[in-house]
Design a protein around this motif. Structure first.
Motif, mmCIF file in Angstrom:
data_model
loop_
_atom_site.group_PDB
_atom_site.id
_atom_site.type_symbol
_atom_site.label_atom_id
_atom_site.label_comp_id
_atom_site.label_asym_id
_atom_site.label_seq_id
_atom_site.Cartn_x
_atom_site.Cartn_y
_atom_site.Cartn_z
ATOM 1 N N SER A 4 -63.866 -101.943 9.014
ATOM 2 C CA SER A 4 -63.158 -103.426 8.367
ATOM 3 C C SER A 4 -61.121 -102.840 8.201
ATOM 4 N N HIS A 5 -60.807 -103.575 7.887
ATOM 5 C CA HIS A 5 -59.008 -103.331 7.259
ATOM 6 C C HIS A 5 -59.113 -102.279 5.976
ATOM 7 N N SER A 6 -60.113 -102.444 5.472
ATOM 8 C CA SER A 6 -59.651 -101.301 4.280
ATOM 9 C C SER A 6 -60.240 -99.882 4.925
ATOM 10 N N THR A 7 -60.848 -99.957 5.834
ATOM 11 C CA THR A 7 -61.008 -97.801 6.723
ATOM 12 C C THR A 7 -59.184 -98.431 7.101
ATOM 13 N N ALA A 32 -62.370 -98.676 -3.177
ATOM 14 C CA ALA A 32 -62.718 -97.353 -2.587
ATOM 15 C C ALA A 32 -63.239 -96.368 -1.157
ATOM 16 N N ILE A 33 -63.758 -98.079 -0.551
ATOM 17 C CA ILE A 33 -64.021 -97.611 0.835
ATOM 18 C C ILE A 33 -62.640 -97.216 1.807
ATOM 19 N N CYS A 34 -61.195 -97.382 1.171
ATOM 20 C CA CYS A 34 -60.134 -97.098 1.196
ATOM 21 C C CYS A 34 -59.346 -95.725 1.558
ATOM 22 N N MET A 35 -59.841 -95.745 -0.008
ATOM 23 C CA MET A 35 -59.376 -93.633 -1.203
ATOM 24 C C MET A 35 -60.215 -93.059 0.087
ATOM 25 N N VAL A 36 -61.880 -94.031 0.326
ATOM 26 C CA VAL A 36 -62.751 -92.867 0.937
ATOM 27 C C VAL A 36 -62.377 -92.077 2.235
ATOM 28 N N ALA A 37 -61.492 -93.331 2.839
ATOM 29 C CA ALA A 37 -61.570 -93.122 4.573
ATOM 30 C C ALA A 37 -60.015 -92.297 3.983
ATOM 31 N N PHE A 38 -58.805 -92.080 3.106
ATOM 32 C CA PHE A 38 -57.706 -91.433 2.718
ATOM 33 C C PHE A 38 -57.695 -90.100 2.328
ATOM 34 N N PHE A 39 -58.973 -89.805 1.433
ATOM 35 C CA PHE A 39 -59.441 -88.827 1.185
ATOM 36 C C PHE A 39 -59.637 -87.760 1.855
ATOM 37 N N LEU A 75 -63.288 -91.289 8.994
ATOM 38 C CA LEU A 75 -63.363 -92.426 8.938
ATOM 39 C C LEU A 75 -65.011 -92.531 9.228
ATOM 40 N N MET A 76 -65.987 -91.494 9.816
ATOM 41 C CA MET A 76 -66.388 -91.801 9.346
ATOM 42 C C MET A 76 -68.133 -92.532 8.092
ATOM 43 N N LEU A 77 -66.852 -91.532 6.808
ATOM 44 C CA LEU A 77 -67.563 -91.493 5.783
ATOM 45 C C LEU A 77 -66.929 -92.938 5.407
ATOM 46 N N ILE A 128 -56.457 -99.441 6.997
ATOM 47 C CA ILE A 128 -55.657 -98.615 6.019
ATOM 48 C C ILE A 128 -55.489 -97.632 5.352
ATOM 49 N N GLY A 129 -56.947 -97.368 4.988
ATOM 50 C CA GLY A 129 -57.020 -96.085 4.379
ATOM 51 C C GLY A 129 -56.433 -94.636 5.564
ATOM 52 N N PHE A 130 -57.285 -94.520 6.775
ATOM 53 C CA PHE A 130 -57.173 -93.877 7.790
ATOM 54 C C PHE A 130 -55.978 -93.690 8.470
ATOM 55 N N MET A 131 -55.213 -94.733 8.282
ATOM 56 C CA MET A 131 -53.674 -94.691 8.791
ATOM 57 C C MET A 131 -52.870 -93.972 8.011
ATOM 58 N N GLY A 132 -52.982 -94.627 6.699
ATOM 59 C CA GLY A 132 -52.009 -93.516 5.757
ATOM 60 C C GLY A 132 -52.725 -92.254 5.642
ATOM 61 N N GLY A 133 -54.203 -91.497 5.922
ATOM 62 C CA GLY A 133 -54.805 -90.271 5.222
ATOM 63 C C GLY A 133 -53.926 -89.463 6.825
#
Length: 644
Positions: free
Chosen positions: A188-191, A452-459, A470-472, A193-198
């Protein structure tokens, strides 16, 4: 069958189509077409002669045959400028990202020579500029380092990188050939954003090794390990390297600032990395930087890509690492490349075929793994520069490739003086632009679950690992999707005054209830996962409606189930409708079906549900259903009948 009939009041209402269900083969063909070919790519070929079909088919599968015959000198002048511009960015990026992947810098230059030529032939986007990317470089390094140390066994490590690239290319090709681009949509777009940011945060921290001039570091990629390594080796920090690194970083950030304030000066940011590399080489040569603790790239040999076919390593002892790295980077590279290509295509009111892009990416990575290249895709920075430089066709990738060939033949040794601190500054500057604070804040303001999806990917990426993060995040996004499936929306409809429209009474409080009737709208497929919930929810609607009607001296005689939003139904769903029908009949409440779709009607017919409730209780619209059952909505003296 007559298309319409007349009700007891003289009003005309339309019949539902009770045609025989389609055969299994016809239904399967339709479903597969919608799943695998939602864009109907061959619609232009219908009714055309065989030679034209062959020509169009060739143009579809090999896009260069479509745009090259129309190519002219005017287009080439635009592409020449854009190609030279992105080549100036590809040289420092290639060296930098190769360093990030812990492979020889020359491999980064090789990776900007062969893959762009393959993409120019098979790619469908005229804006994408092919190159290596930081996130995939780091994923490859982090994954393969678990099996092989790049310092102790550099050749084996490099062989596994080529193998991971092959795995990635094969995966992308298979996804494209079988048109399984739907799998990429699970990112997803949220994933993203979070993955690339992390990932960008991790990469920035890792580049502190080069900025600070550290000789020892950690092989782990999580933030805690990186920070601990910096403090542990703080006595190795060289102030000379730090000062030079900060100067380069400030300069690069200034060029980005100029681009943001004056978009027409995009070229300032585009040539920034090359200026840093060139000035860094001159500085390192004149000041003998190595003597002052500033490490340089070292020898870069002349010549184009040697074959790496015999270097692919499928040793069972190590193969798990390149397979894991290849699968993860295949999906990440596709998600980034296709999303970027679509974004720039939309700006030009155009569209690209995601499945053709997957084939193009797959082929260029397969060929790349045979020619000493590692994973490439369509990076945002280089594609944005290509777009702003006025690219017109895929020829820009050919121009960039030719520039890279000249560099490999004649200029490669000059870049051997490039300070590593300059490469670290280039990487950090690029990564700072990938941490999208504004988009994360927008998610927080608009959708807390997406945030929340974005932050899970980031952290998850920052504190655990990239694949786990990514999997989380994907798992949380899938959980949300399952919740939508398991708890689908239902709504009670009322009549908008002075219209024939029936809308959700929560959204339109002025909507009027239909006398003695409860109108419910179901808004999702009915499957085993949600059928129990729907049964309970419908019965609760009936209970609440009866309580309201009783207080008004009224009663509920009919329950209309509007199935216009139900795209499909399984056997469990049909059995649920049977249970609802029986339960309501026991309460002397009649069930009426409204606007069932083709697939739903076929399933209800084959399971004999229609026979149970009777065809006279299936209507095309709510208005028709009310007219058809109007005898029960007025006094018995006006309508003596008791049947619909």
């Amino acid at each position: 069958m007559s298309p319409e009939k007349v009700g007891t009041t003289g009003e005309t209402f339309h019949n539902v189509n009770f045609a025989a269900p389609r055969s299994f083969g016809a239904a399967l063909k339709s479903d597969l077409k919608e799943t695998l070919f939602p864009d109907d790519p061959f619609h232009d070929l219908k009714g055309k002669p065989l030679p034209i079909k062959a020509k169009k088919g060739l143009e579809y599968f090999v896009p260069i045959f479509e745009w090259l015959p129309k190519y002219n000198r005017k287009l080439f002048m635009h592409d020449l400028l854009a190609g030279i511009t992105i080549a100036s960015l590809a040289i420092p990026q290639g060296i930098s990202y190769a360093k990030l992947a812990n492979i020889p810098p020359i491999i980064g230059l090789y990776s900007s020579f062969v893959p762009p030529l393959i993409y120019a032939v098979f790619g469908s986007s005229k804006h994408i500029a092919v190159g290596t990317v930081a996130a995939c470089s780091l994923i490859i390094a982090a994954t393969i380092e678990t099996k092989v140390n790049p310092v102790e066994e550099p050749q084996l490590y490099l062989n596994l990188v080529f193998t991971a690239t092959l795995v990635s290319g094969v995966t992308q090709l298979i996804l494209g050939v079988f048109r399984l681009g739907i799998l990429v949509d699970f990112l997803s777009h949220s994933t993203i954003i979070g993955f690339m940011g992390g990932t960008a945060t991790l990469i920035c921290l890792q580049q502190l090794k080069g900025i600070l001039g550290l000789k020892h570091f950690t092989t782990h990629t999580d933030m805690v390990s990186v920070i601990r390594a910096i403090f542990k080796n703080r006595k190795e920090i060289r102030w000379e390297s730090t000062v030079v690194g900060v100067i380069f970083l400030v300069f690069l950030q200034f060029t980005r600032f100029v681009k943001q304030k004056k978009p027409k000066l995009f070229w300032v940011s585009a040539i920034g990395p090359m200026v840093v590399v060139a000035s860094g080489c001159i500085f390192a040569y004149l000041a003998h930087a190595e003597k002052h603790g500033i490490a340089i790239v070292g020898h870069l040999k002349k010549g184009i890509n040697p074959s790496s076919l015999n270097k692919l390593d499928f040793n069972p002892k190590y193969i798990s690492a390149p397979i894991q790295a290849g699968l993860i980077t295949a999906v990440i590279a596709l998600a980034e490349g296709i999303a970027i290509g679509r974004s720039f295509a939309i700006m030009e009111n155009e569209q690209i075929d995601g499945n053709k892009e997957m084939i193009a990416f797959g082929l260029m990575n397969i060929v790349g793994s045979f020619t000493s290249c590692y994973l490439t895709t369509g990076p945002f920075s280089k594609t944005a520069v290509n777009y702003n430089a006025g690219c017109k066709t895929q020829m820009t990738n050919v121009v960039m490739s030719m520039c890279m060939m000249l560099t490999l033949f004649f200029l490669a040794p000059l870049f051997s003086y490039t300070p590593l601190v300059a490469l670290s500054a280039i990487i950090m500057s690029a990564m700072l632009g990938l941490i999208e604070y504004e988009k994360a804040y927008h998610l927080y303001k608009t959708d807390k679950f997406d945030f929340a999806i974005c932050m899970v990917a980031f952290f998850g990426v920052a504190f655990i690992s990239m694949d786990v993060g990514l999997m989380l995040s994907v798992g949380l996004a899938l959980l949300r999707a399952l919740l939508y499936v398991a708890r689908p929306p239902t709504s009670k409809l009322g009549n908008i005054p002075e219209t024939y429209l029936y809308r959700d009474i929560e959204q339109y409080p002025n909507a009027i209830d239909v006398p003695r009737t409860l109108v419910l709208q179901l808004g999702s497929p009915i499957y085993f996962a949600n059928s129990g919930y729907l049964r309970e929810r419908i019965m609760r609607w009936v209970r609440d409606e009866k309580a309201i009607k009783d207080s008004q001296g009224d009663d509920v005689e009919y329950v209309f189930l509007d199935l216009g939003g139900v795209t499909s139904i399984d056997i469990t769903g049909v059995e649920t409708l049977v249970e609802i029908y029986r339960s309501l009949e026991a309460k002397e409440i009649k069930v009426v079906i409204v606007n069932p779709r083709l697939e739903v009607m076929e399933k209800l017919t084959l399971t004999h549900f229609i026979d149970k409730i009777g065809k006279e209780r299936v209507f095309l619209s709510i208005e028709d259903a009310i007219e058809g059952c109007k005898f029960s909505l007025t006094s018995a003296k006006d309508y003596g009948s008791e049947e619909c």
